[in-house]
Write a protein that holds these residues in place. Structure first.
Motif, PDB file in Angstrom:
ATOM      1  N   ASN A 147      51.716  33.164  36.629  1.00  0.00           N
ATOM      2  CA  ASN A 147      51.631  32.753  35.211  1.00  0.00           C
ATOM      3  C   ASN A 147      52.613  33.554  34.369  1.00  0.00           C
ATOM      4  O   ASN A 147      53.341  32.999  33.535  1.00  0.00           O
ATOM      5  CB  ASN A 147      50.213  33.020  34.678  1.00  0.00           C
ATOM      6  N   ARG A 206      36.642  23.488  41.733  1.00  0.00           N
ATOM      7  CA  ARG A 206      37.275  24.612  41.031  1.00  0.00           C
ATOM      8  C   ARG A 206      36.255  25.134  40.049  1.00  0.00           C
ATOM      9  O   ARG A 206      35.745  24.405  39.216  1.00  0.00           O
ATOM     10  CB  ARG A 206      38.536  24.111  40.303  1.00  0.00           C
ATOM     11  N   HIS A 223      47.235  37.091  43.380  1.00  0.00           N
ATOM     12  CA  HIS A 223      48.214  37.452  42.330  1.00  0.00           C
ATOM     13  C   HIS A 223      48.641  36.261  41.499  1.00  0.00           C
ATOM     14  O   HIS A 223      49.797  36.075  41.159  1.00  0.00           O
ATOM     15  CB  HIS A 223      49.483  38.120  42.960  1.00  0.00           C
ATOM     16  N   PHE A 224      47.760  35.482  41.169  1.00  0.00           N
ATOM     17  CA  PHE A 224      48.077  34.301  40.364  1.00  0.00           C
ATOM     18  C   PHE A 224      48.553  34.674  38.975  1.00  0.00           C
ATOM     19  O   PHE A 224      49.411  34.013  38.369  1.00  0.00           O
ATOM     20  CB  PHE A 224      46.828  33.390  40.278  1.00  0.00           C
ATOM     21  N   LYS A 225      48.000  35.742  38.501  1.00  0.00           N
ATOM     22  CA  LYS A 225      48.356  36.211  37.150  1.00  0.00           C
ATOM     23  C   LYS A 225      49.874  36.412  37.042  1.00  0.00           C
ATOM     24  O   LYS A 225      50.499  36.002  36.048  1.00  0.00           O
ATOM     25  CB  LYS A 225      47.602  37.508  36.861  1.00  0.00           C
ATOM     26  N   LYS A 228      39.854  40.641  49.522  1.00  0.00           N
ATOM     27  CA  LYS A 228      40.864  41.144  48.596  1.00  0.00           C
ATOM     28  C   LYS A 228      41.161  42.592  48.930  1.00  0.00           C
ATOM     29  O   LYS A 228      42.321  43.007  48.991  1.00  0.00           O
ATOM     30  CB  LYS A 228      40.350  41.052  47.138  1.00  0.00           C
ATOM     31  N   ARG A 257      44.272  40.966  51.023  1.00  0.00           N
ATOM     32  CA  ARG A 257      44.496  39.562  50.593  1.00  0.00           C
ATOM     33  C   ARG A 257      45.046  38.722  51.761  1.00  0.00           C
ATOM     34  O   ARG A 257      45.325  39.222  52.826  1.00  0.00           O
ATOM     35  CB  ARG A 257      45.425  39.470  49.379  1.00  0.00           C
ATOM     36  N   HIS A 306      52.707  29.366  32.019  1.00  0.00           N
ATOM     37  CA  HIS A 306      51.369  28.779  32.226  1.00  0.00           C
ATOM     38  C   HIS A 306      51.418  27.389  32.843  1.00  0.00           C
ATOM     39  O   HIS A 306      50.607  27.034  33.721  1.00  0.00           O
ATOM     40  CB  HIS A 306      50.643  28.717  30.854  1.00  0.00           C
ATOM     41  N   ASP A 331      49.789  26.013  36.164  1.00  0.00           N
ATOM     42  CA  ASP A 331      48.954  24.802  36.336  1.00  0.00           C
ATOM     43  C   ASP A 331      49.410  23.999  37.551  1.00  0.00           C
ATOM     44  O   ASP A 331      48.593  23.500  38.328  1.00  0.00           O
ATOM     45  CB  ASP A 331      49.050  23.920  35.081  1.00  0.00           C
ATOM     46  N   ASP A 343      40.328  32.417  46.059  1.00  0.00           N
ATOM     47  CA  ASP A 343      41.050  32.896  44.864  1.00  0.00           C
ATOM     48  C   ASP A 343      42.536  33.059  45.284  1.00  0.00           C
ATOM     49  O   ASP A 343      42.834  33.543  46.358  1.00  0.00           O
ATOM     50  CB  ASP A 343      40.438  34.246  44.438  1.00  0.00           C
ATOM     51  N   ILE A 344      43.422  32.533  44.394  1.00  0.00           N
ATOM     52  CA  ILE A 344      44.864  32.659  44.719  1.00  0.00           C
ATOM     53  C   ILE A 344      45.261  34.143  44.482  1.00  0.00           C
ATOM     54  O   ILE A 344      44.904  34.708  43.438  1.00  0.00           O
ATOM     55  CB  ILE A 344      45.715  31.731  43.818  1.00  0.00           C
ATOM     56  N   GLY A 404      39.753  29.038  36.297  1.00  0.00           N
ATOM     57  CA  GLY A 404      40.900  29.893  36.614  1.00  0.00           C
ATOM     58  C   GLY A 404      41.486  29.526  37.962  1.00  0.00           C
ATOM     59  O   GLY A 404      41.719  28.345  38.242  1.00  0.00           O
TER      60      GLY A 404
HETATM   61  N1  LIG Z   1      48.350  28.728  34.412  1.00  0.00           N
HETATM   62  C1  LIG Z   1      47.060  28.944  34.299  1.00  0.00           C
HETATM   63  N2  LIG Z   1      46.645  30.195  34.347  1.00  0.00           N
HETATM   64  C2  LIG Z   1      45.327  30.440  34.274  1.00  0.00           C
HETATM   65  C3  LIG Z   1      44.401  29.404  34.093  1.00  0.00           C
HETATM   66  N3  LIG Z   1      43.143  29.954  34.060  1.00  0.00           N
HETATM   67  C4  LIG Z   1      43.300  31.286  34.214  1.00  0.00           C
HETATM   68  N4  LIG Z   1      44.615  31.586  34.348  1.00  0.00           N
HETATM   69  C5  LIG Z   1      45.147  32.866  34.593  1.00  0.00           C
HETATM   70  O1  LIG Z   1      44.969  33.280  35.906  1.00  0.00           O
HETATM   71  C6  LIG Z   1      44.998  34.636  36.018  1.00  0.00           C
HETATM   72  C7  LIG Z   1      43.966  35.128  36.947  1.00  0.00           C
HETATM   73  O2  LIG Z   1      44.228  36.325  37.387  1.00  0.00           O
HETATM   74  P1  LIG Z   1      43.293  37.151  38.276  1.00  0.00           P
HETATM   75  O3  LIG Z   1      42.665  36.321  39.304  1.00  0.00           O
HETATM   76  O4  LIG Z   1      42.335  37.903  37.391  1.00  0.00           O
HETATM   77  O5  LIG Z   1      44.238  38.188  38.948  1.00  0.00           O
HETATM   78  P2  LIG Z   1      45.381  37.924  40.029  1.00  0.00           P
HETATM   79  O6  LIG Z   1      46.595  38.107  39.386  1.00  0.00           O
HETATM   80  O7  LIG Z   1      45.209  36.608  40.669  1.00  0.00           O
HETATM   81  O8  LIG Z   1      45.010  39.065  41.057  1.00  0.00           O
HETATM   82  P3  LIG Z   1      44.178  38.969  42.292  1.00  0.00           P
HETATM   83  O9  LIG Z   1      43.240  37.858  42.119  1.00  0.00           O
HETATM   84  O10 LIG Z   1      43.476  40.239  42.385  1.00  0.00           O
HETATM   85  O11 LIG Z   1      45.085  38.757  43.382  1.00  0.00           O
HETATM   86  C8  LIG Z   1      44.870  35.127  34.598  1.00  0.00           C
HETATM   87  O12 LIG Z   1      46.125  35.690  34.154  1.00  0.00           O
HETATM   88  C9  LIG Z   1      44.548  33.914  33.769  1.00  0.00           C
HETATM   89  O13 LIG Z   1      45.087  33.963  32.481  1.00  0.00           O
HETATM   90  C10 LIG Z   1      44.839  28.067  34.026  1.00  0.00           C
HETATM   91  O14 LIG Z   1      44.134  27.093  33.885  1.00  0.00           O
HETATM   92  N5  LIG Z   1      46.187  27.901  34.147  1.00  0.00           N
END
Ligand SMILES: Nc1nc2c(ncn2[C@@H]2O[C@H](COP(=O)(O)OP(=O)(O)OP(=O)(O)O)[C@@H](O)[C@H]2O)c(=O)[nH]1
Length: 766
Positions: free
Chosen positions: A635, A666, A630-632, A744, A748, A640, A644, A627-628, A669
């Motif tokens: 975004n 994958r 802080h991917f959120k 995590k 992390r 978005h 991607d 899992d990446i 998410g």
């Molecule tokens: N750009 C993009 N964003 C996506 C996609 N699918 C999911 N997301 C976003 O990815 C984020 C996933 O966040 P999380 O994994 O819950 O939380 P995080 O911010 O990564 O935090 P940690 O995993 O705890 O480090 C969410 O905000 C989703 O909206 C996608 O296909 N493309």
């Protein structure tokens, strides 16, 4: 004596008459003496003449002494009477005395006549008595003498005839008894002596003849006993006079006991009643042949019986010879020939052909029904009609060169055409030479098939085939027909194109000889299965030159009515394009659209397979859950689309961090999984994790902005995979997820390993 007695009787009667006449003359004399009348004198003379005439015949009156005296006195008397008459009637006394004296003399002499007549009568009576006595004596003596003679003859006959006859009779009886040794042995030189000698010679000859006959009969027996036939001689009374030994052998009848016995006695009334008419014909001089059957050793045997009349030189039939030949085998052979002829007739009549047999002179000896019908020939004309006559000039002219071939011992075939009922009729004539066992040419068979329908069908078929070929040649499908020896019998144009060969290099060739060994091997099993009668469907790659095709094959067995598989039809469709589309679709379905790595669907497919492989190989397996971090926020800050891009870059870095055989997927998410196969130690996935963490953190530029990514990794490791089911997969995912959670939680950019339910810390790499 009889005649004498008759003569004596006759003389007595004459004497008596004469005595009576003389008495009359005496009376007349007395009357003359007394009356001297001329009439009395006349009467006297007449009577005297009558007496004299009666006495003149010696033969009738005899010659006794009294008669002699009477005749003398009678003869002398007329002279005396004349002298008396000459004396005058009224004379003198002398004359008177003389007349008286003469009268006395006349009376005396007449009296003497009467006495002598009386004496003659007495003598004749005496003579007659004597004759009668002699006759009686002779009548008595003759039978006595004859009796004596008879007696003497009887004695002579007895001695000379009867005794030899008795011996002869005994001899005859002996001969009747069959005793030929009896001999009369009479040596006398008379008829019986001659007869006896003749008889003895005859019996000797008979013995010789009997011996000869016995020898002849023995020879006859020797011959007839060895003949394979019943031989008998039957006389006019239907009695056997001869029978050979075969009667004993075949019918169990003693042939010697048959002799002199009648046929019904020997063979029984039933068969006699059947034979009677035929025997009567033979006895009428006719040669008769007939058949009858007898049972011998429990098997029915057929006899051909022949009666041959025995005709005497005079033309009378004395009897007949009966010959019975066992013709069971011959009959069987004849039956067999008849049956085989019938079979041939049945066979030749059953086949739809005109069949005929011709000799070397081209004369028809046999023709089947179809042959007769088509030629319009009556069966009665077979055998005999010539081929030229039967076929007619035009058709014969077509046959002639082929007939010559056949007559020289070579098979010949003529495909001909005739105008028949206003339309063309096609025929095929086969001329097959007939050779004897000695290899001599005897004739030939002519077998003619009406192939008009066949020709028409062939034309139709050729047309249809042309149409079909036009269709099949233009189909984008390879159509082939392989026979049971796997030889190509039909290949359409598409098929030939794919084989890259012309038809003449393909048709008749075995598929194994034309295809590359690898390509044939791929098909061989399917062809063999198809030839067992099963429909087969398969796909195989076909490489022609530099073109590779994926072909979809359907093998359809060609099953004949008797269940035999004659070959198989092959339909090959080029499915290369379809396969590509399919492949693309498969990839699409199984890959993540954004990143190009496997998606969850693909992971769900492949992970259980990986578990199975590990279980089979008894090796360990690791599942990484990533899992990446802080991917959120990426975004949220960059948008978005940038998110991607980050996901794509992350996926790429993951793929670069593992072996191509390791699956990166994958799940959705920013969650990824990696399946590591062939790992047997919990340290091994950690080495990979370390490499991933290192690669991910390399600087990344997205939309002109530099980023540093980190990732957290949860690793589930199992040293031994016991079962490869969905539950195991779930459990592994669950453990990896738990390990990720731990990573995590640990801050992390690190990994945690759950090795066989034991959580292992990162080994100093964070
Ligand atoms: N750009 C993009 N964003 C996506 C996609 N699918 C999911 N997301 C976003 O990815 C984020 C996933 O966040 P999380 O994994 O819950 O939380 P995080 O911010 O990564 O935090 P940690 O995993 O705890 O480090 C969410 O905000 C989703 O909206 C996608 O296909 N493309």
């Amino acid at each position: 004596a009889g005649r004498r007695e008759d003569a004596a009787g006759d003389a007595q009667a004459r004497a008596q008459v004469t005595e009576h006449e003389v008495a009359g003359l005496l009376a007349l004399t007395q009357e003359v003496a007394r009356y001297a009348e001329p009439r009395a004198a006349e009467q006297w003379r007449l009577r005297h003449a009558a007496i004299a005439a009666a006495l003149a015949d010696d033969a009738r009156v005899g010659n006794s002494p009294a008669l002699v005296e009477l005749r003398d006195v009678t003869q002398a008397l007329p002279a005396l009477f004349t002298r008396l008459e000459e004396l005058p009637s009224n004379g003198d006394a002398f004359t008177a005395r003389r007349k008286e004296a003469l009268l006395d003399q006349l009376l005396t002499n007449t009296q003497s006549m009467s006495d002598y007549a009386y004496q003659w009568f007495q003598d004749s009576v005496e003579q007659r008595r004597a004759a009668e006595s002699e006759f009686r004596w002779i009548a008595l003596a003759v039978p006595c003498v004859m009796l004596l003679m008879l007696l003497a003859s009887a004695i002579v006959v007895l001695r000379r005839v009867l005794l030899p006859m008795q011996r002869l009779d005994r001899a005859a009886a002996a001969i009747r008894r069959g005793d030929m040794t009896f001999r009369l042995g009479n040596t006398t030189h008379d008829e019986f002596g001659d007869l006896s000698r003749e008889f003895d010679a005859m019996t000797a000859a008979l013995i010789a003849s009997d011996q000869q006959r016995d020898r002849s009969e023995q020879q006859l027996r020797d011959i007839t006993d060895n003949l394979p036939a019943l031989v008998a001689y039957i006389d006019r009374g239907y009695a056997y006079q001869f029978a050979n030994e075969k009667y004993r052998e075949w019918l169990g009848i003693d042939p010697f006991s048959m002799v002199s016995r009648r046929v019904p006695e020997v063979l029984g009334e039933d068969i006699f009643s059947v034979m009677l008419g035929k025997m009567d014909k033979a006895l009428a001089g006719e040669r008769v042949q007939w058949e009858r059957s007898v049972w011998r050793d429990g098997v029915e045997r057929h006899l051909l019986v022949e009666y041959i009349p025995d005709v005497a030189p005079g033309g009378t039939v004395r009897g007949f010879y009966a010959l019975s030949v066992d013709i069971t085998e011959r009959r069987g052979a004849e039956l067999e020939i008849a049956r085989s002829e019938q079979r041939m007739a049945d066979l030749t009549n059953a086949i739809p052909a005109m069949v005929g047999y011709f000799d070397m002179a081209e004369t028809c000896l046999y023709a089947n029904d179809a042959g007769l019908r088509s030629l319009g020939v009556e069966r009665a004309r077979i055998p005999g009609i010539s081929m030229r006559e039967a076929l007619g000039e035009t058709v014969y002219a077509q046959h002639e060169p082929y007939v010559r071939e056949a007559l020289q011992g070579r098979r010949a075939r003529l495909d001909g055409k005739v105008e028949f009922a206003g339309r063309a009729a096609h025929f095929q004539a086969h001329m097959i030479p007939d050779r004897s066992d000695a290899d001599a040419q005897r004739g030939f068979y002519l077998m003619t098939f009406d192939i008009t329908a066949l020709k028409e069908a062939e034309a139709r078929r050729a047309k249809l085939e042309g149409q079909l070929r036009a269709i099949t040649d233009n189909l984008p499908v390879a159509i082939t027909y392989l026979d049971d020896q796997q030889r190509y019998r039909f290949v359409n144009r598409t098929g030939l194109e794919w084989l890259c060969r012309p038809a003449d290099e393909v048709i008749g060739q075995r598929i194994g000889d034309l295809l590359r060994p690898v390509a044939y091997e791929r098909r061989r099993e399917n062809i063999e299965t198809g030839l067992t009668g099963k429909r087969v469907t398969f796909e195989a790659e076909s490489i022609t030159g530099d073109v590779t095709r994926i072909l979809h094959y359907v093998y359809i067995p060609d099953i004949e009515s008797d269940g035999r598989v004659a070959g198989l039809y092959g339909l090959a469709t080029d499915v290369s394009a379809l396969k590509n589309v399919e492949k693309q679709l498969g990839l699409l379905v199984r890959s993540d659209v954004l990143t190009g790595v496997a998606n969850r669907y693909s992971f769900n497919e492949t992970f259980p397979l990986a578990l199975s492989r590990a279980r089979r190989a008894m090796s360990g397996l690791a599942l990484m859950y990533l899992d990446i971090d802080h991917f959120k926020s990426i975004n949220d800050t960059l948008g978005h689309a940038a998110g991607d891009e980050v996901l794509k870059a992350f996926a790429k870095r993951l793929q670069q961090s593992v072996r191509t055989t390791d699956t990166v997927a994958r799940l959705g998410g920013d969650e990824f999984v990696i399946v590591l196969e062939g790992v047997n130690d919990p340290d091994e996935p950690q080495i990979v994790a370390r490499k991933i963490v290192a690669n991910v953190t390399s600087p990344l530029t997205v939309e002109g902005r530099s980023l540093t990514l980190t990732t957290s990794i949860g690793i589930a490791f199992r040293r031994a995979i016991v079962s490869a089911d969905a539950a195991t997969a779930e459990a592994m995912i669950g453990r990896a997820d738990a390990a990720l959670y731990a990573a995590k939680k640990a801050g992390r950019n690190t990994w945690r390993v759950m090795a066989d339910d034991v959580l292992i810390e990162e080994k100093g790499l964070a």
